[in-house]
Design an enzyme around this catalytic site. Sequence first.
Site, PDB file in Angstrom:
ATOM      1  N   CYS A 136      27.883  36.616  41.839  1.00 55.38           N
ATOM      2  CA  CYS A 136      26.771  35.970  41.217  1.00 55.38           C
ATOM      3  C   CYS A 136      25.384  36.809  41.318  1.00 55.38           C
ATOM      4  O   CYS A 136      25.298  37.760  40.812  1.00 55.38           O
ATOM      5  CB  CYS A 136      26.539  34.392  41.746  1.00 55.38           C
ATOM      6  SG  CYS A 136      25.679  33.287  40.861  1.00 55.38           S
ATOM      7  N   ILE A 137      24.511  36.108  41.939  1.00 62.57           N
ATOM      8  CA  ILE A 137      23.027  36.690  42.276  1.00 62.57           C
ATOM      9  C   ILE A 137      22.983  37.502  43.615  1.00 62.57           C
ATOM     10  O   ILE A 137      22.019  38.313  43.611  1.00 62.57           O
ATOM     11  CB  ILE A 137      21.786  35.610  42.514  1.00 62.57           C
ATOM     12  CG1 ILE A 137      20.519  36.265  42.091  1.00 62.57           C
ATOM     13  CG2 ILE A 137      22.099  34.651  43.807  1.00 62.57           C
ATOM     14  CD1 ILE A 137      20.131  36.610  40.778  1.00 62.57           C
TER      15      ILE A 137
END
Length: 219
Positions: A136-137
Amino acid sequence: MNKKVAVILSGCGVYDGSEIYESVITLLRLDQRGAEVQCFAPDISQLHVINHLTGEETAESRNVLVESARLARGQIKSLREARVDDFDALIVPGGFGAAKNLSDFAIQGAASSVQPDVLSVAKSFAQAGKPIGLICIAPAMAAQIYGAGVICTLGQEDSDAAAAVRDMGARHQACAVEDIVEDSAHKLVTTPAYMLAKNIGEAATGINKLVDRVLELTQ
């Protein structure tokens, strides 16, 4: 022999900690593949606490390690206890906690830094040539871990987050939600998960591929 994998969590809840679905999918896939897992989290205060019902910030103060223990059913240790020699690989799920507690990417963008304990542990895995999976991030930390030129993905090529990652020196590669990006030179595997996912099934497809590939790279 079963592979041993360290997982770094950043709290509990998408808006101020680890994304719960991403974390559980990661832990489930590792278990399905027979890996031995130890969860860790930095023993620090969260940047802030978000009411996940309203999306509003509250006046509370919470500890990242204590909140992460909710996801790990209490089976978690302070990140300062992590030793690279004890593990074959490292995986970091996403959620805003990765960009608020493990780093300050959510606030500082391309000028961000990684929390010292997180950076020390991640760099030790990288320097030992052991594979790392960032979800994800979390790949926003890749440039600080590996240096300029590292290849990673946050999903869309034209996003502000991808632009910031490029400004930090990483080579961003677009990636579909169900796929992974591998930097074979660094043994880094990344996947967009909820940067793009519209449901838990989409997130799971990419995360399962990431976990499988990280384990393969331990061979």
